[in-house]
Design an enzyme around this catalytic site. Structure first.
Site, PDB file in Angstrom:
ATOM      1  N   ASP A   3      17.955 -18.704   5.397  1.00 23.70           N
ATOM      2  CA  ASP A   3      17.352 -19.745   6.221  1.00 23.70           C
ATOM      3  C   ASP A   3      17.827 -19.686   7.667  1.00 23.70           C
ATOM      4  O   ASP A   3      18.942 -20.115   7.989  1.00 23.70           O
ATOM      5  CB  ASP A   3      17.718 -21.113   5.605  1.00 23.70           C
ATOM      6  CG  ASP A   3      17.141 -22.266   6.383  1.00 23.70           C
ATOM      7  OD1 ASP A   3      17.554 -23.423   6.134  1.00 23.70           O
ATOM      8  OD2 ASP A   3      16.282 -22.030   7.250  1.00 23.70           O
ATOM      9  N   ASP A  19      12.075 -19.794  11.955  1.00 27.25           N
ATOM     10  CA  ASP A  19      12.721 -20.480  10.836  1.00 27.25           C
ATOM     11  C   ASP A  19      12.236 -19.933   9.493  1.00 27.25           C
ATOM     12  O   ASP A  19      11.196 -20.368   8.977  1.00 27.25           O
ATOM     13  CB  ASP A  19      12.465 -21.986  10.913  1.00 27.25           C
ATOM     14  CG  ASP A  19      13.217 -22.763   9.847  1.00 27.25           C
ATOM     15  OD1 ASP A  19      13.129 -24.005   9.842  1.00 27.25           O
ATOM     16  OD2 ASP A  19      13.895 -22.118   9.018  1.00 27.25           O
TER      17      ASP A  19
HETATM   18  C1  LIG Z   1      13.969 -28.157  -0.504  1.00 23.83           C
HETATM   19  N1  LIG Z   1      14.191 -26.840   0.016  1.00 23.83           N
HETATM   20  C2  LIG Z   1      14.198 -25.728  -0.932  1.00 23.83           C
HETATM   21  C3  LIG Z   1      14.357 -26.619   1.389  1.00 23.83           C
HETATM   22  C4  LIG Z   1      14.627 -25.336   1.889  1.00 23.83           C
HETATM   23  C5  LIG Z   1      14.755 -25.139   3.261  1.00 23.83           C
HETATM   24  C6  LIG Z   1      14.603 -26.220   4.136  1.00 23.83           C
HETATM   25  C7  LIG Z   1      14.670 -26.043   5.610  1.00 23.83           C
HETATM   26  O1  LIG Z   1      14.283 -26.920   6.373  1.00 23.83           O
HETATM   27  N2  LIG Z   1      15.105 -24.876   6.108  1.00 23.83           N
HETATM   28  N3  LIG Z   1      15.076 -24.641   7.483  1.00 23.83           N
HETATM   29  C8  LIG Z   1      14.331 -27.484   3.617  1.00 23.83           C
HETATM   30  C9  LIG Z   1      14.209 -27.691   2.259  1.00 23.83           C
END
Ligand SMILES: CN(C)c1ccc(C(=O)NN)cc1
Length: 332
Positions: free
Chosen positions: A37, A224
Site C-alpha cells: 500500500d 496509491d
Molecule cells: C479494508 N482494506 C482492505 C483497506 C485496504 C487499504 C486501504 C487504503 O486506504 N490504502 N491506502 C483501506 C482499506
C-alpha cells in the site's frame, strides 16, 4: 541486492486489491498475503492477538518470541493505531521480526500485530495485512515511530528504487532495487515527488476524457496502490460520466454507476508531455446489479489531491524512485 515479488489481484473481485506473499519470521516462517500500500506506512498483520471473531478466515501472524537473536521480539510499550480514507481502521502492538519480500530480507522489521481490526478488514479474508510503502513519516507506531520495510532495506538494494507492474485480471510484479527495462515500451517519464504529506504526491499536467481535447492544468495526485479506483475532482468526474448514456451519480451509493452494456471512455493523464492512457475497459469496476455497473472513476470529494489507484496504475509501469524523490510512468 534486489527482490521480485508477485502481485496477485484479489481473487474474483475485479482487481479490488493486489496481494503480495510476505514471509515473516526466521525460526517459524509464515507466508502472509499482504496488500502492498503506497498510501500508508504501517506494516501490520492479523495476529494471534486479534480476537477470533475478527480474524476468522485470515492467516494470523504467530510471533515466535524464543530466546535466540533470530526470534521475534515484542517492542515493549510500542502501540499503533491507523484509520484509512475509507474509514476502516486497525490497531495493536509491535514486534520486531525477519520480513522477506521477493527474496529481499529485513532482519529487524517492525511487524505491527493487530489487536483490533474493523469489519471491512475482517470480511476481506484474502488480505491478512497491509504493507505500507509510503514515507515513514506517516508510520503510526508510538512512542517510537518505526520505519517502513523499504526504508529499512533501501541502503542494501542495488538502487533505492522499486517498481509496480500491476495487470488487469492477472498476476503482476513488484520489483525492488532495479528497473526491468523489458517490462515497459517507451521511455520512463519522471516527475518530482513531494513528501510533505508523507504520500507519493506529484503534479500531473492535465487530462483527457475519452476523445475530448486534452485539458492542460496542473493538478495534485498521489499514487496509491491501496486504493482500488481513480479518484478525481467532482467536476472532472461529472464530465467523464456525461459521456456515457444513462450513467449517473447514484445517491444511495454516493458513486457513479453506468449501464454494464456500455464501455466507459478512455482516461488520459499528462506528466509533462507524456500521455498515460487508461483504457475504458479498465474503468469498469464491476456490477452492482444485473444491469448497472460501478464506475472506476469516482470523486475525490474534499481531498486536496486526486488518487491514482489501481485502475490507473495497472495500465502503467510505475517507478517509485526513493533515492531521487521522483515517480516515473511508462506505457507497457
Ligand atoms: C479494508 N482494506 C482492505 C483497506 C485496504 C487499504 C486501504 C487504503 O486506504 N490504502 N491506502 C483501506 C482499506
Amino acid at each position: 541486492l534486489t527482490g521480485s515479488a508477485v502481485a496477485n489481484p484479489n481473487p474474483s473481485n475485479f482487481d479490488r486489491e493486489y496481494l503480495v506473499p510476505v514471509i515473516i519470521g526466521a525460526v517459524t516462517p509464515q507466508t502472509i498475503n499482504m496488500d502492498l500500500d503506497t498510501g500508508s506506512s504501517d506494516l501490520w498483520v492479523f495476529s494471534n492477538s486479534t480476537p477470533g471473531a475478527q480474524a476468522t478466515g485470515h492467516v494470523v501472524y504467530q510471533p515466535n518470541t524464543c530466546n535466540a537473536s533470530t526470534c521475534a521480539k515484542l517492542l515493549p510499550g510500542e502501540t499503533w493505531s491507523i484509520q484509512y480514507s475509507d474509514m476502516s481502521s486497525s490497531s495493536g502492538i509491535v514486534y520486531s521480526d525477519l520480513v522477506t519480500i521477493g527474496g529481499a530480507a529485513v532482519s529487524s522489521q517492525a511487524v505491527e500485530a493487530a489487536q483490533i481490526v474493523s469489519s471491512s478488514f475482517t470480511t476481506d479474508t484474502a488480505n491478512s495485512g497491509l504493507l505500507g510503502m509510503a514515507f515513514s513519516s506517516l508510520n503510526t507506531c508510538r512512542p517510537q515511530q518505526q520505519l517502513t520495510w523499504f526504508d529499512n532495506i533501501k541502503a542494501s538494494l542495488a538502487a533505492e528504487v522499486w517498481t509496480a507492474n500491476l495487470q488487469k485480471g492477472a498476476a503482476g510484479t513488484y520489483n525492488f532495487g532495479y528497473i526491468d527495462s523489458t517490462a515497459y515500451n517507451s521511455n520512463i517519464t519522471y516527475t518530482p515527488v513531494s513528501t510533505l504529506r508523507g504520500f507519493w504526491e506529484f503534479t500531473f499536467s492535465g487530462y483527457q476524457l475519452g476523445s475530448s481535447s486534452f485539458v492542460t492544468t496542473d493538478m495534485a495526485a498521489i499514487a496509491d496502490t491501496g486504493t482500488t479506483l481513480l479518484l478525481l475532482p467532482s467536476a472532472v468526474v461529472e464530465s467523464y460520466w456525461a459521456q456515457v448514456p444513462s450513467a449517473h451519480l447514484e445517491p444511495s451509493l454516493g458513486a457513479y454507476i453506468y449501464p454494464c452494456s456500455a464501455t466507459p471512455p478512455n482516461f488520459t493523464f499528462g506528466i509533462g508531455s507524456y500521455r498515460g492512457v487508461v483504457p475504458g475497459s479498465y474503468l469498469a469496476y464491476g456490477p452492482v446489479s444485473s444491469q448497472w455497473c460501478y464506475g472506476g472513476i469516482q470523486s475525490q470529494g474534499s481531498s486536496p489531491f486526486s488518487v491514482f489507484g489501481d485502475v490507473l496504475l495497472k495500465a502503467q509501469f510505475v517507478v517509485f524512485d526513493v533515492g531521487n524523490l521522483r515517480i516515473g510512468y511508462a506505457a507497457k
